[in-house]
Design an enzyme around this catalytic site. Sequence first.
Site, short mmCIF file in Angstrom:
data_model
loop_
_atom_site.label_atom_id
_atom_site.label_comp_id
_atom_site.label_asym_id
_atom_site.label_seq_id
_atom_site.Cartn_x
_atom_site.Cartn_y
_atom_site.Cartn_z
N ASP A 1 0.96 -1.11 -0.18
CA ASP A 1 0.03 0.02 -0.04
C ASP A 1 0.79 1.25 0.06
O ASP A 1 2.40 1.08 0.10
CB ASP A 1 -0.99 -0.03 1.13
CG ASP A 1 -0.16 0.14 2.60
OD1 ASP A 1 0.78 -0.21 2.63
OD2 ASP A 1 -1.00 0.36 3.41
N TYR B 1 3.02 4.66 0.75
CA TYR B 1 3.57 5.30 1.90
C TYR B 1 2.70 6.34 2.87
O TYR B 1 1.89 6.88 1.92
CB TYR B 1 4.86 6.31 1.28
CG TYR B 1 6.10 5.28 0.81
CD1 TYR B 1 6.59 4.48 1.56
CD2 TYR B 1 6.36 5.60 -0.44
CE1 TYR B 1 7.52 3.85 0.98
CE2 TYR B 1 7.42 4.97 -1.10
CZ TYR B 1 8.08 3.99 -0.23
OH TYR B 1 8.79 3.39 -1.11
N PHE C 1 6.69 2.15 -4.17
CA PHE C 1 8.09 2.25 -3.87
C PHE C 1 8.65 3.51 -4.30
O PHE C 1 9.67 3.71 -3.75
CB PHE C 1 8.97 0.97 -4.42
CG PHE C 1 8.64 -0.44 -3.76
CD1 PHE C 1 8.94 -0.62 -2.63
CD2 PHE C 1 7.83 -1.24 -4.51
CE1 PHE C 1 8.55 -2.06 -2.13
CE2 PHE C 1 7.52 -2.33 -4.13
CZ PHE C 1 7.73 -2.79 -2.81
N HIS D 1 11.49 -9.56 0.99
CA HIS D 1 11.04 -8.16 0.67
C HIS D 1 12.37 -7.14 0.79
O HIS D 1 13.13 -7.53 1.57
CB HIS D 1 10.06 -7.89 1.79
CG HIS D 1 9.40 -6.44 1.46
ND1 HIS D 1 9.68 -5.23 1.54
CD2 HIS D 1 8.33 -6.00 0.62
CE1 HIS D 1 8.95 -4.43 1.41
NE2 HIS D 1 8.05 -4.93 0.87
#
Length: 219
Positions: A63, A65, A76, A184
């Site tokens: 989701d 920031y 990202f 991740h």
Amino acid sequence: MTTSSWDEHLKDYLPADYSARVRTFLDREYQGPRPIYPARDRVFYAYQKTPFEKVKVVILGQDPYHQPGQAQGLSFSVPDGMKTPPSLRNILKELDDDLGQVRLSQDLTSWAEQGVLLLNAVLTVEESAANAHQGLIWEALTDASIQALSDDEQPKVFILWGSFAQKKAKLIDDSRHCILASAHPSPLSAYRGFFGSKPFSKTNQFLKKASLSPISWLE
């Protein structure tokens, strides 16, 4: 809702009333007492910057920031001049290690313009409340997007970082497309398989083999 290109490809994957439900959701949330990110005109930015027909690569985030000024509507990515979030810092480190050159910009819009769909599974978030909108409305759209891209004949690369993204692999036909899965890039997990995974060079190797132009990751 997204763009005419995407809407045409997604219409058979979503309920007929889905767009109306999204508008109602957005009206309620953006008129509410808490700030919502990204800005409303950036909610569908990933779709706007990367039309369906141009998608060659998908990088799936969770989701947006959730601090002021960070979310751009691209997974990202943050504007240049903003403090680099830890996961993005590790992505850029792996890019440097993989390709042997440093990318100077942390704004990933140029990737989106080259056919990299920077898609979050959930498109909005409340300030300082990560995952606040998870499970409310967005997964129907983003799962449909992955499914439609998988059903399309052109080979694509799906980059799935972390267990959340990897759960979407069931939506992807891996006989046609390339799935690059690893840990991740978060500092909590990057040293458990993200670093050294070389997703950028592997993506371009697959694209070249499929007679598609590679991504200029450093631009």
